[in-house]
Enzyme design. Structure first.
Site, short mmCIF file in Angstrom:
data_model
loop_
_atom_site.label_atom_id
_atom_site.label_comp_id
_atom_site.label_asym_id
_atom_site.label_seq_id
_atom_site.Cartn_x
_atom_site.Cartn_y
_atom_site.Cartn_z
N ASP A 10 0.86 -1.19 0.00
CA ASP A 10 0.00 0.00 0.00
C ASP A 10 0.90 1.23 0.00
OD1 ASP A 10 -2.65 1.12 2.27
OD2 ASP A 10 -1.56 2.15 0.68
N ILE A 11 0.81 2.04 -1.02
CA ILE A 11 1.72 3.20 -1.15
C ILE A 11 1.57 4.17 0.02
CG2 ILE A 11 0.21 4.73 -2.50
CD1 ILE A 11 2.71 5.31 -4.27
N GLY A 32 -9.48 4.52 -6.23
CA GLY A 32 -8.18 3.85 -6.42
C GLY A 32 -7.09 4.37 -5.50
N ASP A 34 -5.56 7.13 -5.66
CA ASP A 34 -5.81 8.54 -5.31
C ASP A 34 -6.71 8.63 -4.08
OD1 ASP A 34 -7.30 11.38 -7.02
OD2 ASP A 34 -5.37 11.24 -6.01
N GLY A 121 -5.21 1.28 -13.68
CA GLY A 121 -6.46 0.88 -13.01
C GLY A 121 -7.65 1.38 -13.78
N VAL A 122 -8.32 2.36 -13.23
CA VAL A 122 -9.53 2.95 -13.85
C VAL A 122 -9.23 3.41 -15.28
CG1 VAL A 122 -11.02 5.02 -13.75
CG2 VAL A 122 -10.59 3.67 -11.69
N TYR A 123 -8.02 3.92 -15.50
CA TYR A 123 -7.71 4.48 -16.84
C TYR A 123 -7.37 3.41 -17.86
CZ TYR A 123 -7.95 9.36 -15.26
OH TYR A 123 -8.39 10.59 -14.78
N1 APR Z 1 -1.25 1.53 -3.07
C1 APR Z 1 -0.60 1.29 -4.24
N2 APR Z 1 -1.23 1.10 -5.43
C2 APR Z 1 -2.59 1.14 -5.42
C3 APR Z 1 -3.34 1.40 -4.23
C4 APR Z 1 -2.61 1.60 -3.03
N3 APR Z 1 -3.23 1.85 -1.87
N4 APR Z 1 -4.68 1.38 -4.57
C5 APR Z 1 -4.74 1.11 -5.89
N5 APR Z 1 -3.50 0.96 -6.41
C6 APR Z 1 -3.10 0.65 -7.77
C7 APR Z 1 -4.13 -0.01 -8.66
O1 APR Z 1 -4.22 -1.40 -8.37
C8 APR Z 1 -3.51 0.26 -10.02
O2 APR Z 1 -2.50 -0.72 -10.29
O3 APR Z 1 -2.82 1.87 -8.44
C9 APR Z 1 -2.83 1.62 -9.84
C10 APR Z 1 -3.53 2.79 -10.54
O4 APR Z 1 -4.93 2.57 -10.51
P1 APR Z 1 -5.96 3.79 -10.24
O5 APR Z 1 -5.85 4.20 -8.84
O6 APR Z 1 -7.29 3.33 -10.75
O7 APR Z 1 -5.41 4.99 -11.13
P2 APR Z 1 -5.58 5.29 -12.70
O8 APR Z 1 -5.75 4.04 -13.50
O9 APR Z 1 -4.44 6.19 -13.03
O10 APR Z 1 -6.96 6.09 -12.77
C11 APR Z 1 -7.00 7.39 -12.24
O11 APR Z 1 -8.98 6.95 -11.01
O12 APR Z 1 -9.17 7.13 -8.75
C12 APR Z 1 -9.40 7.78 -9.92
O13 APR Z 1 -9.15 10.10 -9.32
C13 APR Z 1 -8.56 9.03 -10.04
O14 APR Z 1 -9.80 9.75 -11.95
C14 APR Z 1 -8.56 9.19 -11.53
C15 APR Z 1 -8.44 7.77 -12.03
#
Ligand code: APR
Length: 172
Positions: A10-11, A32, A34, A121-123
């Site tokens: 967990d970051i 996610g 963020d 992730g979401v993107y």
């Molecule tokens: N620690 C480390 N990595 C994490 C954590 C955490 N606590 N939670 C999630 N991740 C990982 C996910 O598993 C994925 O591999 O972070 C990576 C990025 O995923 P997302 O958080 O969905 O980010 P992204 O794909 O860049 O999408 C960004 O999602 O949350 C919204 O506000 C954000 O609109 C933006 C979009």
């Protein structure tokens, strides 16, 4: 030479000078990673993000880390590309996220920085290609950051990052 470490976890638990969050353009927080970072840093993070944002995809902006425990002093907000199939410069935008985040870290005097797997992730950015871009960009960006920790949140991402590190070594 910047040392790159691959870890799984967990970051928000990272003990580094700055952690990078995968934000959206508003910098007001989201889901996610963020969402996790905003929960850990507290409501002031969204206020500070809103004050410096919006942030273009591929760019990066810093705020304090507020309620995150020391030694974390900074959150670097970067906005990844939304994956649309690969023909819309997504790879270049993702590389720019890593490059600009390191440049912002240099400006802060940060020596240790943790990155999530931005945009995978979401993107929807393919995680294997994203891992290669992350490692290659960090290796090719001049920076005073001494240690970069790439934080995987799942086994596949860790495997892709490790493979990207190995592939890079074979090529060098
Ligand atoms: N620690 C480390 N990595 C994490 C954590 C955490 N606590 N939670 C999630 N991740 C990982 C996910 O598993 C994925 O591999 O972070 C990576 C990025 O995923 P997302 O958080 O969905 O980010 P992204 O794909 O860049 O999408 C960004 O999602 O949350 C919204 O506000 C954000 O609109 C933006 C979009």
């Amino acid at each position: 030479m910047t040392m790159i470490e691959i870890i799984m976890g967990d970051i928000t638990r990272e003990r580094v000078d700055a952690i990078v969050t995968a934000a959206n353009e508003s910098l007001l927080g989201g889901g996610g990673v963020d969402g996790a970072i905003h929960r850990a840093a507290g409501p002031r993070l969204a206020r500070a993000g809103g004050a410096v944002g919006p942030c273009e995809p591929g760019d990066a902006m810093a705020t304090p880390a507020f309620d995150l425990d020391p030694p974390v002093r900074h959150v670097i907000h970067t906005v990844g590309p939304v994956w649309e199939g690969g023909a819309f410069d997504e790879a270049d935008v993702l590389a720019s996220c890593y490059r600009r985040s390191l440049q912002v870290a240099d400006g802060l005097g940060a020596r240790t920085v943790a990155f999530p797997a931005i945009a995978t992730g979401v993107y929807g950015f393919p995680p294997e290609q994203a891992a290669r871009i992350a490692v290659a960009t960090i290796r090719s960006t001049p920076t005073t950051v001494q240690r970069v920790r790439l934080v995987a949140f799942d086994d596949d991402t860790r495997t892709y990052l490790q493979a990207a590190m190995t592939a890079g070594l074979e090529r060098d």
